[in-house]
Design a protein around this motif. Structure first.
Motif, short mmCIF file in Angstrom:
data_model
loop_
_atom_site.label_atom_id
_atom_site.label_comp_id
_atom_site.label_asym_id
_atom_site.label_seq_id
_atom_site.Cartn_x
_atom_site.Cartn_y
_atom_site.Cartn_z
N ALA A 117 0.83 -1.21 0.00
CA ALA A 117 0.00 0.00 0.00
C ALA A 117 0.86 1.26 0.00
O ALA A 117 0.58 2.22 -0.71
CB ALA A 117 -0.93 -0.01 1.21
N ALA A 118 1.94 1.25 0.79
CA ALA A 118 2.82 2.41 0.84
C ALA A 118 3.51 2.63 -0.49
O ALA A 118 3.68 3.77 -0.96
CB ALA A 118 3.85 2.24 1.95
N LEU A 119 3.94 1.53 -1.13
CA LEU A 119 4.60 1.65 -2.43
C LEU A 119 3.64 2.20 -3.48
O LEU A 119 4.01 3.04 -4.30
CB LEU A 119 5.14 0.29 -2.86
CG LEU A 119 5.88 0.27 -4.20
CD1 LEU A 119 7.13 1.15 -4.14
CD2 LEU A 119 6.26 -1.16 -4.59
N LEU A 120 2.41 1.75 -3.47
CA LEU A 120 1.42 2.24 -4.43
C LEU A 120 1.15 3.73 -4.22
O LEU A 120 0.98 4.47 -5.19
CB LEU A 120 0.13 1.43 -4.31
CG LEU A 120 0.19 0.00 -4.88
CD1 LEU A 120 -1.02 -0.80 -4.44
CD2 LEU A 120 0.29 0.03 -6.40
N LEU A 140 -3.04 1.95 -10.87
CA LEU A 140 -1.94 1.02 -10.67
C LEU A 140 -2.49 -0.23 -9.99
O LEU A 140 -3.14 -0.15 -8.95
CB LEU A 140 -0.85 1.66 -9.82
CG LEU A 140 -0.25 2.96 -10.38
CD1 LEU A 140 0.81 3.51 -9.42
CD2 LEU A 140 0.34 2.73 -11.76
N GLU A 141 -2.21 -1.40 -10.57
CA GLU A 141 -2.83 -2.63 -10.09
C GLU A 141 -1.95 -3.46 -9.17
O GLU A 141 -2.41 -4.44 -8.59
CB GLU A 141 -3.27 -3.48 -11.28
CG GLU A 141 -4.34 -2.80 -12.14
CD GLU A 141 -4.80 -3.70 -13.27
OE1 GLU A 141 -4.18 -4.77 -13.45
OE2 GLU A 141 -5.76 -3.33 -13.97
N GLY A 142 -0.69 -3.11 -9.04
CA GLY A 142 0.18 -3.91 -8.19
C GLY A 142 1.55 -3.30 -8.07
O GLY A 142 1.83 -2.21 -8.61
N VAL A 143 2.44 -4.01 -7.37
CA VAL A 143 3.78 -3.47 -7.13
C VAL A 143 4.58 -3.35 -8.44
O VAL A 143 5.43 -2.48 -8.57
CB VAL A 143 4.54 -4.33 -6.11
CG1 VAL A 143 3.87 -4.26 -4.75
CG2 VAL A 143 4.64 -5.78 -6.57
N GLY A 144 4.28 -4.23 -9.40
CA GLY A 144 4.97 -4.13 -10.68
C GLY A 144 4.67 -2.81 -11.37
O GLY A 144 5.58 -2.12 -11.87
N ASP A 145 3.39 -2.46 -11.42
CA ASP A 145 3.01 -1.18 -12.01
C ASP A 145 3.63 -0.02 -11.23
O ASP A 145 4.06 0.98 -11.82
CB ASP A 145 1.48 -1.02 -11.98
CG ASP A 145 0.79 -1.86 -13.04
OD1 ASP A 145 1.50 -2.43 -13.90
OD2 ASP A 145 -0.45 -1.96 -13.01
#
Length: 224
Positions: A117-120, A140-145
């Protein structure tokens, strides 16, 4: 009456002005070079901008515990004319080889994500600060995005991933001499791994191991 010492805020403002002037000088040299590769004046202006940014970053860190988003680093020692040792300037151009060598540098660095959540959240902030003209506005759908968004905002450098929301683990850099550069048009979507594969006729010249000071925090959990 003796002059009063400058406050931390005043020192920071003065250091910031040096950064701004160095940035203007750098842009002026880039414009004057008109795309010339290896322009000595551009390099000297780049070093000056880096050093000014580094001084400002250090000052606000010591005074306020804050940092700049561009993460400047000390540059290696350079010769008296500016540039790397052996740097090619305007007056000392080297004639190109008849058959230029092509080198492939492949870099892998792994990261632990303490909080998705913090990364997004920080990736969304980066998207707003540095919009991508090709972005369709999808969430953004995930950490990859999120990581891709940070890389875009940082100009593609791994320095843009040096944030608290990502913990760097070990990494590996491998250098190969190859027969030809990658053809992006020939790399199909979903088959990007093929661009990183090397045949036996393209042996590894050398490798550089990046040891993380963090290790893998999950290893401690496995021992519990």
């Amino acid at each position: 009456m003796p002059d009063q010492a400058a406050s931390p805020a005043q020192e920071a403002a003065a250091a910031l002005e040096v950064v701004v002037e160095a940035a203007r000088a750098h842009l002026a040299e880039i414009t004057a070079a008109e795309g010339r590769v290896g322009d000595a004046a551009v390099w000297r202006a780049y070093v000056a901008l880096n050093d000014a940014s580094l001084a400002y970053d250090k000052l606000i860190d010591e005074a306020f515990g804050e940092a700049t988003p561009w993460d400047p680093r000390p540059l290696p020692a350079v010769d008296g004319e500016g540039g790397w040792p052996g740097y090619v300037g305007d007056d000392d151009l080297i004639e190109s080889d008849g058959t230029p060598t092509v080198i492939s540098v492949r870099h892998r660095r792994d990261y632990l994500v303490p909080s998705q959540a913090a990364l997004l959240r920080i990736a969304e902030a980066a998207r707003e600060a540095v919009p991508d003209p090709d972005d369709d506005g999808s969430p953004l759908e995930g950490v990859g995005d999120a990581v891709l968004e940070l890389l875009h905002a940082g100009g593609g450098t791994l320095a843009s991933l040096e944030i608290e929301e990502l913990t760097p683990l070990d990494g590996l850099v491998v250098v190969n001499e190859i027969t030809g550069p990658v053809d992006l048009d020939a790399v199909d979507a979903g088959a990007e791994d093929t661009a990183f594969m090397m045949g036996t006729e393209q042996p590894v010249i050398g490798r550089l191991d990046e040891r993380s000071v963090h290790g893998d925090p999950r290893a401690d959990d496995d021992q519990d």
